[in-house]
Write a protein that holds these residues in place. Sequence first.
Motif, PDB file in Angstrom:
ATOM      1  N   MET A 158       0.849  -1.119  -0.091  1.00  0.00           N
ATOM      2  CA  MET A 158       0.068   0.081  -0.157  1.00  0.00           C
ATOM      3  C   MET A 158       0.940   1.238   0.083  1.00  0.00           C
ATOM      4  N   THR A 159       0.131   2.324  -0.241  1.00  0.00           N
ATOM      5  CA  THR A 159       1.085   3.729  -0.265  1.00  0.00           C
ATOM      6  C   THR A 159       0.214   4.561   0.814  1.00  0.00           C
ATOM      7  N   THR A 160      -0.802   4.125   1.465  1.00  0.00           N
ATOM      8  CA  THR A 160      -1.540   4.869   2.424  1.00  0.00           C
ATOM      9  C   THR A 160      -0.674   4.778   3.694  1.00  0.00           C
ATOM     10  N   ASN A 161       0.514   5.520   3.648  1.00  0.00           N
ATOM     11  CA  ASN A 161       1.384   5.286   4.791  1.00  0.00           C
ATOM     12  C   ASN A 161       2.508   6.396   4.893  1.00  0.00           C
ATOM     13  N   GLY A 162       3.158   6.478   5.964  1.00  0.00           N
ATOM     14  CA  GLY A 162       4.016   7.606   5.770  1.00  0.00           C
ATOM     15  C   GLY A 162       3.864   9.136   6.057  1.00  0.00           C
ATOM     16  N   TYR A 163       2.606   9.227   6.642  1.00  0.00           N
ATOM     17  CA  TYR A 163       2.146  10.736   6.967  1.00  0.00           C
ATOM     18  C   TYR A 163       1.171  10.682   7.853  1.00  0.00           C
ATOM     19  N   PHE A 164       1.238  11.596   8.973  1.00  0.00           N
ATOM     20  CA  PHE A 164       0.423  11.525  10.127  1.00  0.00           C
ATOM     21  C   PHE A 164      -1.254  11.818   9.525  1.00  0.00           C
ATOM     22  N   GLY A 165      -1.874  10.763  10.021  1.00  0.00           N
ATOM     23  CA  GLY A 165      -3.318  10.849   9.367  1.00  0.00           C
ATOM     24  C   GLY A 165      -3.653   9.522   8.595  1.00  0.00           C
ATOM     25  N   ALA A 166      -2.671   8.812   8.247  1.00  0.00           N
ATOM     26  CA  ALA A 166      -2.577   7.633   7.416  1.00  0.00           C
ATOM     27  C   ALA A 166      -3.499   6.649   7.742  1.00  0.00           C
ATOM     28  N   ALA A 167      -3.184   6.328   9.155  1.00  0.00           N
ATOM     29  CA  ALA A 167      -3.951   5.380   9.675  1.00  0.00           C
ATOM     30  C   ALA A 167      -5.580   5.541   9.635  1.00  0.00           C
ATOM     31  N   ARG A 168      -5.787   6.841   9.898  1.00  0.00           N
ATOM     32  CA  ARG A 168      -7.358   7.151   9.843  1.00  0.00           C
ATOM     33  C   ARG A 168      -7.977   6.948   8.356  1.00  0.00           C
ATOM     34  N   ASP A 169      -6.985   7.299   7.600  1.00  0.00           N
ATOM     35  CA  ASP A 169      -7.280   7.251   6.006  1.00  0.00           C
ATOM     36  C   ASP A 169      -7.704   5.859   5.680  1.00  0.00           C
ATOM     37  N   ARG A 170      -6.738   4.951   6.456  1.00  0.00           N
ATOM     38  CA  ARG A 170      -7.188   3.393   6.160  1.00  0.00           C
ATOM     39  C   ARG A 170      -8.545   2.740   6.590  1.00  0.00           C
ATOM     40  N   PHE A 171      -8.921   3.574   7.431  1.00  0.00           N
ATOM     41  CA  PHE A 171     -10.385   2.862   8.073  1.00  0.00           C
ATOM     42  C   PHE A 171     -11.279   3.218   6.875  1.00  0.00           C
ATOM     43  N   PRO A 172     -11.897   2.458   6.138  1.00  0.00           N
ATOM     44  CA  PRO A 172     -12.729   2.370   5.044  1.00  0.00           C
ATOM     45  C   PRO A 172     -14.122   3.772   5.673  1.00  0.00           C
ATOM     46  N   VAL A 173     -14.346   3.383   6.891  1.00  0.00           N
ATOM     47  CA  VAL A 173     -15.618   4.255   7.336  1.00  0.00           C
ATOM     48  C   VAL A 173     -15.271   5.685   7.359  1.00  0.00           C
ATOM     49  N   SER A 174     -13.841   6.045   7.581  1.00  0.00           N
ATOM     50  CA  SER A 174     -13.437   7.270   7.602  1.00  0.00           C
ATOM     51  C   SER A 174     -13.631   8.300   6.521  1.00  0.00           C
ATOM     52  N   ALA A 175     -14.315   7.817   5.346  1.00  0.00           N
ATOM     53  CA  ALA A 175     -14.709   8.441   4.295  1.00  0.00           C
ATOM     54  C   ALA A 175     -16.100   9.110   4.461  1.00  0.00           C
ATOM     55  N   ILE A 176     -16.831   8.558   5.684  1.00  0.00           N
ATOM     56  CA  ILE A 176     -18.091   9.307   5.872  1.00  0.00           C
ATOM     57  C   ILE A 176     -18.322   9.480   7.200  1.00  0.00           C
ATOM     58  N   ASP A 177     -17.480   8.963   8.301  1.00  0.00           N
ATOM     59  CA  ASP A 177     -17.607   9.140   9.569  1.00  0.00           C
ATOM     60  C   ASP A 177     -16.428   9.735  10.353  1.00  0.00           C
ATOM     61  N   PRO A 178     -16.554  10.921  11.073  1.00  0.00           N
ATOM     62  CA  PRO A 178     -15.257  11.440  11.584  1.00  0.00           C
ATOM     63  C   PRO A 178     -14.951  10.805  12.933  1.00  0.00           C
ATOM     64  N   LEU A 179     -15.449   9.475  13.246  1.00  0.00           N
ATOM     65  CA  LEU A 179     -14.873   8.731  14.356  1.00  0.00           C
ATOM     66  C   LEU A 179     -14.806   9.703  15.689  1.00  0.00           C
TER      67      LEU A 179
END
Length: 349
Positions: A158-179
């Motif tokens: 994957m390339t969704t890594n190496g920046y702060f906030g990447a873990a949140r981006d890897r949650f599919p639900v983060s596209a629609i839910d602020p958690l």
Amino acid sequence: MTWSVEYPRVLPARRPPGHEPRAPRWTLVLDAPTSLLTADYLAIQLPARGGPDEDRFLELARASAAGPGSTELLVATGPEGTVELVHLAYFTDPTAHERWLHDAPLPGWFSRLDPADVGFGAWHEVLQCHPDRFETIYSDPRWEFGFGGCAGTAREPMTTNGYFGAARDRFPVSAIDPLEPVGKQVRRDDVASRGRRLRVESGHDMAVIRSGQFWEPAEGEQLVDYEHNLQSKLLTGMAHLRDNPADTGTLSLRILTSLDPASLAPRRETSVLGHFHSLGELEEWAASHHTHLAIYEHAIEAKRHWGDARSVVTWHEVVVLPRTARSEYVNCVPTTGLLPWAPTLLTVE
């Protein structure tokens, strides 16, 4: 062929424009759809290692091998100097987990414990969520950790890594839910847990991370680097989280050592199991606190220095749980797990 969850993105991703990771990373993928992923932690809390109570727990754990997708045996130093032996079972099939709870000797033993008549404590923390509330990262795809030990899973680049906030981006639900949880959990100092069976209902959007370190293959310079450099940075970071719960949102934090299931010898493998009030507070520590930045930069530099020959593997899996997460404690030390932070605490008769 792999299966994943995707939502049309409503909330902005954290990924910077044009970002390219400094080091390769991998993530867990599933071969087939599932409705729930389950990590089942069941433990005995003892005054010290050894004795008939430990022997009985281990006997029941070995007799409960059928059903889980993968199992592990772990040990941790518990509160007030206790020792916690932990049986960890992973499931990608929620019905298989329910059958195991109903039929296997170990969960049956736990459900029958009389809190007023045992000389030890025991606890059962179940992490269960839809795959859209789950994310992973691995520094090396060749090893099976966590849910990766279950059939029907694999690691892919994957390339969704190496920046702060990447873990949140890897949650599919983060596209629609602020958690984001509502309100703030408050620590209680008056939990009378001895001689009682107490059930905890967790707060909505509590984040739980299991972060692993595996250095069995390491030799020479790499072994020295881990045990004398990176490990101390990890322990410093964990101490900061544990000792500053009001600032970091840390609700519970255990350092677990993996045991060989046959010999019970400790392996050169540890993991940290941490419960946090919110994903945001965990992210804030990771992005800005010097204790995590020291860990992060060391890991990046080690991968750059040794490349594919890097023999220390790091990984994590994170879930953000709905309110229905269940945990139960029998005759435990009052500061065990989520007991001091429970927004709802029920006595089980």
